[in-house]
Design a protein around this motif. Structure first.
Motif, PDB file in Angstrom:
ATOM      1  N   THR A  30      63.850  45.098  79.073  1.00 42.48           N
ATOM      2  CA  THR A  30      64.294  45.970  77.993  1.00 42.48           C
ATOM      3  C   THR A  30      64.691  45.107  76.797  1.00 42.48           C
ATOM      4  O   THR A  30      64.785  43.875  76.916  1.00 42.48           O
ATOM      5  N   ARG A  31      64.927  45.731  75.665  1.00 40.34           N
ATOM      6  CA  ARG A  31      65.357  44.974  74.492  1.00 40.34           C
ATOM      7  C   ARG A  31      66.768  44.429  74.698  1.00 40.34           C
ATOM      8  O   ARG A  31      67.629  45.112  75.266  1.00 40.34           O
TER       9      ARG A  31
ATOM     10  N   LYS B 260      68.656  45.694  67.516  1.00 38.41           N
ATOM     11  CA  LYS B 260      68.322  46.610  68.607  1.00 38.41           C
ATOM     12  C   LYS B 260      68.866  48.022  68.392  1.00 38.41           C
ATOM     13  O   LYS B 260      68.152  49.007  68.553  1.00 38.41           O
TER      14      LYS B 260
END
Length: 238
Positions: free
Chosen positions: A155-156, A193
């Motif tokens: 995931t980021r 993000k």
């Protein structure tokens, strides 16, 4: 000013994405490499990267391109901090495909676009069966000349965050007997993000030497990728 630039980016995305998703649906009968060129190389991705550079003021430079010399289609193991790298990697590397959960396929326009560029969809609930199917499709993509992009963090992540890498990239590299190419960047410093705001600046993308899986276990391959990527990100951000 940054707010206006960021809003214009999303306006461009809202206008261009449905158009190219429809185009992508219409060209599905064409060979995969031709579809990729239409949608990515000369289409949506290139246009969006133009918007990112000339409207949002985010440029980029690439280091380590010499490490790709003589390397056949392989696994791109990249740091994941934003949506920026999902577009930029298409401008840096040869034709490539992504691995995504199958649920994304059902999102109007977006899912159609992913299908157009030969995305490898996986069913995370299917366990071993899903892995074997993913490897079969991935082998076909490699044989067709596509590189495969995997984000080992899953995931980021925010800049500076310490995250354990998953072993999926190493597993695929070893199973398919291809090298893993580590990629570091600092996109999160300019494309945060959890923020819609984009900050002007120059992102550095650094490509490392291929990590060959011969005779190595999953932990060794994963740790080698982790050490290089995280160390390189720290250097870039200094």
């Amino acid at each position: 000013m940054n707010a206006i630039r960021s809003i214009l980016f999303y306006v461009a995305a809202l206008v261009l994405t449905p158009i190219y998703c429809v185009i992508g649906t219409l060209i599905l009968p064409l060979p995969a490499r031709i579809r990729y060129r239409i949608v990515s190389t000369f289409g949506w991705t290139r246009l969006m990267m133009w918007v990112v550079e000339y409207i949002c003021g985010i440029k980029y430079k690439v280091e380590g391109l010499e490490n790709l010399q003589g390397v056949k289609p392989a696994i791109i193991c990249s740091k994941h901090q934003s949506a920026w790298e999902t577009m930029a990697l298409q401008m840096v590397f040869p034709p490539q495909v992504y691995i995504a959960k199958k649920e994304l396929l059902y999102i109007p326009f977006f899912g159609w676009g992913l299908a157009t560029i030969s995305t490898i969809f996986i069913d995370r609930s299917a366990g071993v069966e899903s892995r074997n199917k993913m490897l079969d499709v991935s082998k076909k993509r490699l044989n067709d000349g596509f590189w495969i992009v995997i984000f080992p963090e899953g995931t980021r992540t925010e800049p500076g965050a310490k995250v354990k890498y998953k072993k999926g990239a190493a597993d695929m590299a070893r199973a398919l007997e291809v090298p893993l190419v580590p990629v570091a960047h600092n996109a999160g410093d300019y494309w945060p993000k959890n923020s819609w705001m984009k900050r002007p600046g120059t992102i550095t993308v650094s490509i490392g030497r291929p990590i060959y899986p011969d005779g190595r276990d999953l932990a060794s391959i994963t740790n080698a990728a982790h050490a290089w990527i995280e160390g390189e990100v720290a250097r870039i951000r200094q």
